[in-house]
Scaffold this motif. Structure first.
Motif, short mmCIF file in Angstrom:
data_model
loop_
_atom_site.label_atom_id
_atom_site.label_comp_id
_atom_site.label_asym_id
_atom_site.label_seq_id
_atom_site.Cartn_x
_atom_site.Cartn_y
_atom_site.Cartn_z
N GLN A 1 0.71 -1.18 -0.14
CA GLN A 1 -0.06 -0.19 0.02
C GLN A 1 0.84 1.41 0.00
OE1 GLN A 1 -2.50 0.37 3.50
NE2 GLN A 1 -4.16 1.27 2.14
N ASN A 2 2.01 1.28 0.71
CA ASN A 2 2.86 2.47 0.90
C ASN A 2 3.63 2.61 -0.64
OD1 ASN A 2 2.40 3.26 3.44
ND2 ASN A 2 4.08 1.90 4.31
N LEU A 3 3.94 1.43 -1.30
CA LEU A 3 4.66 1.69 -2.59
C LEU A 3 3.37 2.13 -3.53
CD1 LEU A 3 6.92 1.02 -4.46
CD2 LEU A 3 5.82 -1.25 -4.76
N THR A 4 2.23 1.62 -3.51
CA THR A 4 1.39 2.16 -4.62
C THR A 4 0.98 3.66 -4.39
OG1 THR A 4 0.12 0.07 -4.45
CG2 THR A 4 -0.90 1.80 -5.05
N GLU A 5 0.92 3.97 -2.86
CA GLU A 5 0.75 5.31 -2.66
C GLU A 5 1.86 6.16 -3.18
OE1 GLU A 5 -1.58 8.54 -1.63
OE2 GLU A 5 -2.06 6.34 -1.69
N ASN A 6 3.03 5.77 -2.89
CA ASN A 6 4.18 6.60 -3.29
C ASN A 6 4.21 6.71 -4.85
OD1 ASN A 6 6.80 7.67 -3.53
ND2 ASN A 6 7.87 5.90 -3.34
N ILE A 7 3.89 5.47 -5.64
CA ILE A 7 3.80 5.59 -7.08
C ILE A 7 2.73 6.62 -7.54
CG2 ILE A 7 3.24 4.20 -9.26
CD1 ILE A 7 4.61 1.72 -7.72
N ARG A 8 1.71 6.63 -7.02
CA ARG A 8 0.40 7.42 -7.30
C ARG A 8 0.94 8.95 -7.30
NH1 ARG A 8 -4.35 4.44 -4.52
NH2 ARG A 8 -4.82 3.15 -6.23
N ARG A 9 1.67 9.22 -6.00
CA ARG A 9 2.14 10.69 -5.77
C ARG A 9 3.09 11.23 -6.75
NH1 ARG A 9 0.90 9.98 -0.27
NH2 ARG A 9 -0.35 11.37 0.66
N ARG A 10 4.28 10.19 -7.18
CA ARG A 10 5.11 10.61 -8.11
C ARG A 10 4.69 10.70 -9.29
NH1 ARG A 10 10.96 9.07 -6.79
NH2 ARG A 10 10.76 8.47 -4.44
N PHE A 11 3.34 9.79 -9.69
CA PHE A 11 2.82 10.17 -11.16
C PHE A 11 2.13 11.41 -11.09
CE2 PHE A 11 -0.43 9.02 -14.01
CZ PHE A 11 0.19 8.80 -15.21
N ASP A 12 1.32 11.79 -10.00
CA ASP A 12 0.67 12.94 -10.09
C ASP A 12 1.64 14.06 -10.12
OD1 ASP A 12 -1.61 14.34 -9.54
OD2 ASP A 12 -0.56 15.31 -7.44
N ARG A 13 2.57 14.10 -9.43
CA ARG A 13 3.70 15.11 -9.57
C ARG A 13 4.32 15.41 -11.02
NH1 ARG A 13 6.68 13.43 -4.33
NH2 ARG A 13 5.24 14.46 -2.91
N PHE A 14 4.32 14.22 -11.98
CA PHE A 14 4.96 13.99 -13.25
C PHE A 14 3.85 14.80 -13.97
CE2 PHE A 14 4.52 11.91 -17.33
CZ PHE A 14 5.77 12.17 -17.76
N ILE A 15 2.49 14.44 -14.00
CA ILE A 15 1.37 14.83 -14.77
C ILE A 15 1.56 16.45 -14.39
CG2 ILE A 15 -0.96 14.81 -15.09
CD1 ILE A 15 0.37 12.55 -16.05
N ASN A 16 1.46 16.82 -13.11
CA ASN A 16 1.61 18.30 -12.80
C ASN A 16 2.55 19.14 -13.44
OD1 ASN A 16 -0.71 18.16 -11.18
ND2 ASN A 16 0.25 17.86 -9.50
N VAL A 17 3.74 18.48 -13.54
CA VAL A 17 4.79 19.05 -14.25
C VAL A 17 4.61 19.23 -15.59
CG1 VAL A 17 7.41 18.74 -14.92
CG2 VAL A 17 6.69 18.54 -12.83
N VAL A 18 3.85 18.06 -16.44
CA VAL A 18 3.77 18.08 -17.60
C VAL A 18 2.60 18.97 -18.14
CG1 VAL A 18 2.70 16.57 -19.67
CG2 VAL A 18 4.40 15.63 -18.22
N GLU A 19 1.52 19.34 -17.39
CA GLU A 19 0.71 20.03 -17.45
C GLU A 19 1.10 21.55 -17.26
OE1 GLU A 19 -3.79 20.47 -15.48
OE2 GLU A 19 -2.31 20.46 -14.08
N LEU A 20 1.88 21.98 -16.47
CA LEU A 20 2.48 22.98 -16.35
C LEU A 20 3.29 23.46 -17.46
CD1 LEU A 20 3.01 25.65 -14.61
CD2 LEU A 20 5.08 24.46 -13.59
#
Length: 152
Positions: free
Chosen positions: A7-26
């Protein structure tokens, strides 16, 4: 109760992917803003060199300004009202109507005018709905921006 490692690994991956998407969006929003400003500068230069301004030139610059306003609002607030693209569509249809004046059939003029009227009514309905029934921010952005809880 402790979280399992998966669950920690999944949450970590989700957060990193969200940050990546935010950078691409910006990056995309910045690119759109720069490209729009460049196109507007080229149009302004063309008008200056021609020494005259037409209504279609002004409408095109208005379209550029609307795109910039939409881009800036999304950059600042992370949200964009639906009415912004409707404004752009109305100005675009008006510009098309003016550009094709005299070259098109009456049916095209009537349908384009009807399209502008439908868009204007849509904006009115949206504005009324937003005023009468304000929406809460439920897109989950504030949940994603919350700091991570400290590990115990």
């Amino acid at each position: 109760m402790k979280d399992c490692p998966e669950q920690n690994l999944t949450e970590n991956i989700r957060r990193r992917f969200d940050r990546f998407i935010n950078v691409v969006e910006l990056a995309g929003l910045i690119l759109i803003g720069l490209a729009t400003a460049y196109a507007m500068a080229i149009e302004a230069w063309r008008v200056l060199m021609a020494g005259q301004v037409s209504l279609t030139d002004l409408l095109l610059m208005f379209l550029y300004l609307e795109v910039l306003a939409m881009d800036a609002r999304y950059l600042r607030l992370g949200q964009m009202p639906v009415r912004f693209p409707l404004y752009i569509a109305m100005a675009s249809l008006a510009r098309d109507l003016i550009l094709r004046a005299g070259d098109t059939a009456d049916q095209h003029v009537l349908l384009t005018t009807l399209g502008i009227a439908v868009l204007a009514i849509s904006v009115y309905i949206l504005r009324y709905g937003q005023h009468r029934y304000p929406a809460r921010d439920d897109d989950g952005r504030e949940e994603l921006r919350r700091p991570e809880p400290a590990n115990k």
